[in-house]
Write an enzyme that holds these catalytic residues in place. Structure first.
Site, PDB file in Angstrom:
ATOM      1  N   ALA A 110      67.212   5.565  -3.496  1.00  0.00           N
ATOM      2  CA  ALA A 110      67.926   7.095  -3.960  1.00  0.00           C
ATOM      3  C   ALA A 110      67.305   8.023  -3.041  1.00  0.00           C
ATOM      4  O   ALA A 110      66.880   7.818  -1.976  1.00  0.00           O
ATOM      5  CB  ALA A 110      67.439   7.278  -5.369  1.00  0.00           C
ATOM      6  N   GLY A 156      67.575   2.190  -6.295  1.00  0.00           N
ATOM      7  CA  GLY A 156      69.103   2.071  -6.746  1.00  0.00           C
ATOM      8  C   GLY A 156      70.199   1.350  -5.871  1.00  0.00           C
ATOM      9  O   GLY A 156      70.993   0.967  -6.693  1.00  0.00           O
ATOM     10  N   GLU A 179      60.161   1.425  -6.995  1.00  0.00           N
ATOM     11  CA  GLU A 179      59.671   2.700  -7.722  1.00  0.00           C
ATOM     12  C   GLU A 179      58.416   3.070  -8.028  1.00  0.00           C
ATOM     13  O   GLU A 179      58.018   4.019  -8.162  1.00  0.00           O
ATOM     14  CB  GLU A 179      61.039   2.851  -8.872  1.00  0.00           C
ATOM     15  CG  GLU A 179      62.281   3.073  -8.612  1.00  0.00           C
ATOM     16  CD  GLU A 179      63.251   1.809  -8.247  1.00  0.00           C
ATOM     17  OE1 GLU A 179      64.480   1.832  -8.270  1.00  0.00           O
ATOM     18  OE2 GLU A 179      62.403   0.729  -8.135  1.00  0.00           O
TER      19      GLU A 179
END
Length: 304
Positions: A110, A156, A179
């Site tokens: 992302a 993502g 993440e």
């Protein structure tokens, strides 16, 4: 995640440089009329971050930000939503293929600068919007969607691939959900779709270690359908979709609905959104994103 992996993830998310690409299309609205011979659909929409093409019933979407390793920013997610809607309402499209531009990455994550600016309430709305408009739209699509994973699929990017019904990966592909290195958790369905594909234990291993999985391991654990030499990836993906499209459209749609029903009995996606948002109120999130942008190791809180 080791320093090499972290730098690979971070290199995709530096300040934005917009691309300008035009792919005009005009689309019919009846979604299930049989498509005809080879042709291309052109639309009047001006996409900045993706390329689209329709050929022989397959609508291809290429995320076209190779200098950012095709990282997903807000603008790219919005264009993905528009392109997916076009494909799903196009009478001459029977299947959708998603890939990334270049030979390094499918989608390497992302836009961390955008995430770093979000408060918890904004993060919740952000995750909900993109789950509904992109990731769930793909997963619930009544036309088959295939991800051609051509390199890195991180964060993502892996969540985008997992939302698709099929995943073909190049032999140099690397996949992971890093993440936690930012002090957050996956927010686009990763905590739900990864265990559905590889099982709870393996999913927790991949998420909590933030490590990357190569194509060989991904195939062995059921994360992808097949490994393809990079040079042949798109051709093999298209050939497979053409084989699928020999089946009746109504039966394809019914099969997707029936299989998806297996995973629709809990509210795990809502819980993920809640926990994703809570992370944005934590000191670890502030430290993780600041360290990411400063290209240093984060100093996270630890258990006593």
């Amino acid at each position: 995640m080791d320093e090499k992996s972290r730098h690979t993830y971070s290199s995709a998310n530096e300040p934005e440089i917009a691309l300008h690409r035009k792919a005009p299309h005009h689309l019919p609205t009846n979604p299930y009329i049989a498509f005809k011979a080879v042709h291309f659909i052109k639309t009047a929409m001006n996409y900045q971050n993706i390329l689209t093409q329709q050929k022989q019933g397959i609508f291809s979407i290429t995320i076209n930000r190779p200098e950012k390793l095709n990282a997903l920013n807000k603008a790219t997610l919005a264009e993905l939503h528009q392109a997916l809607h076009q494909a799903l309402t196009d009478a001459q499209t029977g299947a959708i293929l998603i890939t990334g531009a270049g030979d390094k990455a499918f989608v390497a994550g992302a836009d961390i600068k955008e995430l770093a600016a979000l408060q918890a309430t904004e993060a919740k709305a952000f995750a909900k919007k993109n789950q509904d408009e992109v990731f769930n739209l793909i997963a619930d699509a009544q036309k088959p969607v295939l991800a051609a994973v051509n390199g890195y699929a991180l964060g993502g990017g892996l969540e985008l691939a997992m939302a698709c019904h099929f995943r073909f990966a190049s032999d140099n592909a690397k996949m992971g959900l890093p993440e936690l290195t930012l002090g957050i958790i996956p927010g686009y369905g990763g905590t739900q779709r990864l265990p559905a594909l590889v099982g709870k234990a393996k999913a927790l291993e991949i998420i909590l270690s933030a490590r990357q999985v190569d194509a060989v391991e991904a195939l062995a654990i059921g994360l992808i359908n097949r490994i393809v030499p990079a040079a042949d990836l798109i051709a093999e993906a298209e050939a497979f979709l053409q084989q699928v499209l020999k089946q009746p459209a109504s039966a394809i749609s019914a099969a997707i609905k029936a299989v998806n029903a297996t995973y629709s009995v809990n509210n795990g996606y809502d819980i993920e959104i809640e926990q994703f948002a809570r992370c944005f109120a934590s000191e670890d999130f502030k430290e993780g994103t600041q360290a990411f942008l400063e290209k240093r190791k984060p100093n996270f809180s630890k258990y006593n």
